[in-house]
Design a protein around this motif. Sequence first.
Motif, PDB file in Angstrom:
ATOM      1  N   ASN A  65       0.849  -1.199   0.000  1.00 21.62           N
ATOM      2  CA  ASN A  65       0.000   0.000   0.000  1.00 21.62           C
ATOM      3  C   ASN A  65       0.889   1.255   0.000  1.00 21.62           C
ATOM      4  O   ASN A  65       1.531   1.555   1.002  1.00 21.62           O
ATOM      5  CB  ASN A  65      -0.900  -0.054   1.244  1.00 21.62           C
ATOM      6  N   PRO A  66       0.924   2.000  -1.127  1.00 22.20           N
ATOM      7  CA  PRO A  66       1.869   3.129  -1.232  1.00 22.20           C
ATOM      8  C   PRO A  66       1.517   4.281  -0.299  1.00 22.20           C
ATOM      9  O   PRO A  66       0.391   4.400   0.171  1.00 22.20           O
ATOM     10  CB  PRO A  66       1.722   3.557  -2.693  1.00 22.20           C
ATOM     11  N   LEU A  67       2.509   5.144  -0.056  1.00 19.08           N
ATOM     12  CA  LEU A  67       2.318   6.296   0.841  1.00 19.08           C
ATOM     13  C   LEU A  67       2.129   7.570   0.033  1.00 19.08           C
ATOM     14  O   LEU A  67       2.632   7.684  -1.085  1.00 19.08           O
ATOM     15  CB  LEU A  67       3.557   6.458   1.733  1.00 19.08           C
ATOM     16  N   ALA A 120       4.936   5.119  -9.881  1.00 16.92           N
ATOM     17  CA  ALA A 120       4.338   6.446  -9.696  1.00 16.92           C
ATOM     18  C   ALA A 120       4.288   6.794  -8.213  1.00 16.92           C
ATOM     19  O   ALA A 120       4.300   5.911  -7.352  1.00 16.92           O
ATOM     20  CB  ALA A 120       2.928   6.473 -10.281  1.00 16.92           C
ATOM     21  N   VAL A 121       4.232   8.095  -7.933  1.00 17.52           N
ATOM     22  CA  VAL A 121       4.180   8.556  -6.546  1.00 17.52           C
ATOM     23  C   VAL A 121       2.967   9.473  -6.355  1.00 17.52           C
ATOM     24  O   VAL A 121       2.620  10.247  -7.252  1.00 17.52           O
ATOM     25  CB  VAL A 121       5.491   9.274  -6.155  1.00 17.52           C
ATOM     26  N   SER A 146      -2.201   7.967   7.264  1.00 17.10           N
ATOM     27  CA  SER A 146      -2.905   8.338   8.488  1.00 17.10           C
ATOM     28  C   SER A 146      -2.211   7.712   9.702  1.00 17.10           C
ATOM     29  O   SER A 146      -1.673   6.602   9.618  1.00 17.10           O
ATOM     30  CB  SER A 146      -4.366   7.898   8.417  1.00 17.10           C
TER      31      SER A 146
HETATM   32  P1  AMP Z   1      -3.306   6.908   2.840  1.00 18.63           P
HETATM   33  O1  AMP Z   1      -3.701   5.525   3.219  1.00 18.63           O
HETATM   34  O2  AMP Z   1      -4.254   7.967   3.246  1.00 18.63           O
HETATM   35  O3  AMP Z   1      -1.882   7.180   3.150  1.00 18.63           O
HETATM   36  O4  AMP Z   1      -3.368   6.969   1.253  1.00 18.63           O
HETATM   37  C1  AMP Z   1      -2.500   6.225   0.453  1.00 18.63           C
HETATM   38  C2  AMP Z   1      -3.231   5.977  -0.811  1.00 18.63           C
HETATM   39  O5  AMP Z   1      -2.909   6.950  -1.803  1.00 18.63           O
HETATM   40  C3  AMP Z   1      -2.840   4.687  -1.483  1.00 18.63           C
HETATM   41  O6  AMP Z   1      -3.382   3.553  -0.902  1.00 18.63           O
HETATM   42  C4  AMP Z   1      -3.346   4.947  -2.881  1.00 18.63           C
HETATM   43  O7  AMP Z   1      -4.721   4.939  -2.986  1.00 18.63           O
HETATM   44  C5  AMP Z   1      -2.925   6.362  -3.065  1.00 18.63           C
HETATM   45  N1  AMP Z   1      -1.602   6.354  -3.626  1.00 18.63           N
HETATM   46  C6  AMP Z   1      -0.489   6.850  -3.057  1.00 18.63           C
HETATM   47  N2  AMP Z   1       0.562   6.655  -3.857  1.00 18.63           N
HETATM   48  C7  AMP Z   1       0.108   6.010  -4.942  1.00 18.63           C
HETATM   49  C8  AMP Z   1       0.724   5.502  -6.119  1.00 18.63           C
HETATM   50  N3  AMP Z   1       2.034   5.616  -6.308  1.00 18.63           N
HETATM   51  N4  AMP Z   1      -0.041   4.892  -7.026  1.00 18.63           N
HETATM   52  C9  AMP Z   1      -1.365   4.757  -6.818  1.00 18.63           C
HETATM   53  N5  AMP Z   1      -2.004   5.210  -5.713  1.00 18.63           N
HETATM   54  C10 AMP Z   1      -1.286   5.829  -4.792  1.00 18.63           C
END
Ligand code: AMP
Length: 336
Positions: A65-67, A120-121, A146
Motif C-alpha cells: 500500500n503506497p504512501l 508512480a508517486v 494516516s
Molecule cells: P493513505 O492511506 O491515506 O496514506 O493513502 C494512500 C493511498 O494513496 C494509497 O493507498 C493509494 O490509494 C494512493 N496512492 C499513493 N501513492 C500512490 C501511487 N504511487 N499509485 C497509486 N495510488 C497511490
Amino acid sequence: MLRSVLVPVDPERPDQRAIERAASVLRAGGLVAFPTETVYGLGANALDPAAIARIYAAKGRPTTNPLIVHVADATAARELVATWPAAAESLARAFWPGPLTLVLPKRALVPDAATAGLPAVGVRVPAHAVALALIRAAGVPIAAPSANRSTDLSPVSAAHVERSLGDRVDVILDGGPARVGIESTVVDLTGPRPRILRPGLVSATRIAAIVGPLAEPPRELATDAPRLAPGHMERHYAPRARLVLANADDASVVALVRAARARGEIVGLVSLGDLELPADVAARLPCDPARCAAGLYATLHAFDDEGCALVVFEAPPLDPAWDAVRDRLTRASTPP
Ligand code: AMP
Ligand code: MG
C-alpha cells in the motif's frame, strides 16, 4: 519504545522551536505524527527508505500500500515527479494547498519503499500551517499515511493518535481537531485520462470541470494488491464496533438493534436527520457531505469509547456529492 512526546502547537501560528525539534526528529529518521486538514499523518522522511520502513512497521501496514508524499508547494512536488502534465498544473493551481493527491510517474530519488514498488508517486500539499511549517523546517518531503494502526479508524485528533500509536511514534504534534475530517481525494494522472482512485471532498465533478472527462474508477476488489487504493482492502477505516448502514424504513435493522440490546450490548445511532431507533447513545451529523465528513471519524471514535458493540449509521443520500463519505462508511460497515 518509550511513549511518544506530545507537543501542543497553535494550529495557525505554530511555535517555530517546537516545529524545529520535530523536524530534526524527521531528519534523523524518526517518526512524527502531525495534524493536516484531512486527518493526522504519521510522517517520515520520504527520501529515507529506513524511515519509511518504520512507518509500515508502526502501522502494521501492508507494504503493498503506497504512501502519499507531502510537500510544501507545487515546485517541490515537481522535483519528485518525472512528468508534470497540464492536468497536474491546473489541478494543483485549483486545489493546493488542499485535500487532493496527484499520482504521477516518480523520479528515481523517490525510493521504491515509498511507492510500494510502483513507478508512480502520490503527492499532496496539505492545507495546514503546522504541516507546512514542519515540511519546510525538515527540508525534505514527508511521507505520511494516516497516524493509526492499519485498518483502524483514522485519527482526527492527537488523542486518537496517542491511543493508536502512542508507543510507536517519537513525537506527536497536537494542533487540535482535523478540519476536513476524511482522507484526500486521490487522482491518478499516469493514464490517458485522469482517474479517481479514492473519492474525497474535492469531488469528481469539480475535478472533471477542470480537466475534462475522467476515466472510470478502478473496479472494486477485495484484495490489497499494488495499484489499489487503501479503500480497496475489504475492511478499512473501521471502528471497533460493528457498523451497519440503514435507511429509515429498514425493518431488519430494528430487529438487529433489539437483539443486540437484549444481549446487553451498547448500541449507538448516528442520524443524518431521518433515522430514529432506540439506541443507548445517539449523535446527529449534519445532512451535508462536508459537514458530515468533519464529524464522521470523531463520532465513531467517541462511540468506540462508549463501548458500543453496534453502531447504526443512517445511510447517506445516493447523490455523488456524498461519494467520499459513502465510500468510507461502506468500507467500514457490514451488511445488517
Ligand atoms: P493513505 O492511506 O491515506 O496514506 O493513502 C494512500 C493511498 O494513496 C494509497 O493507498 C493509494 O490509494 C494512493 N496512492 C499513493 N501513492 C500512490 C501511487 N504511487 N499509485 C497509486 N495510488 C497511490
Ligand atoms: Mg489510512
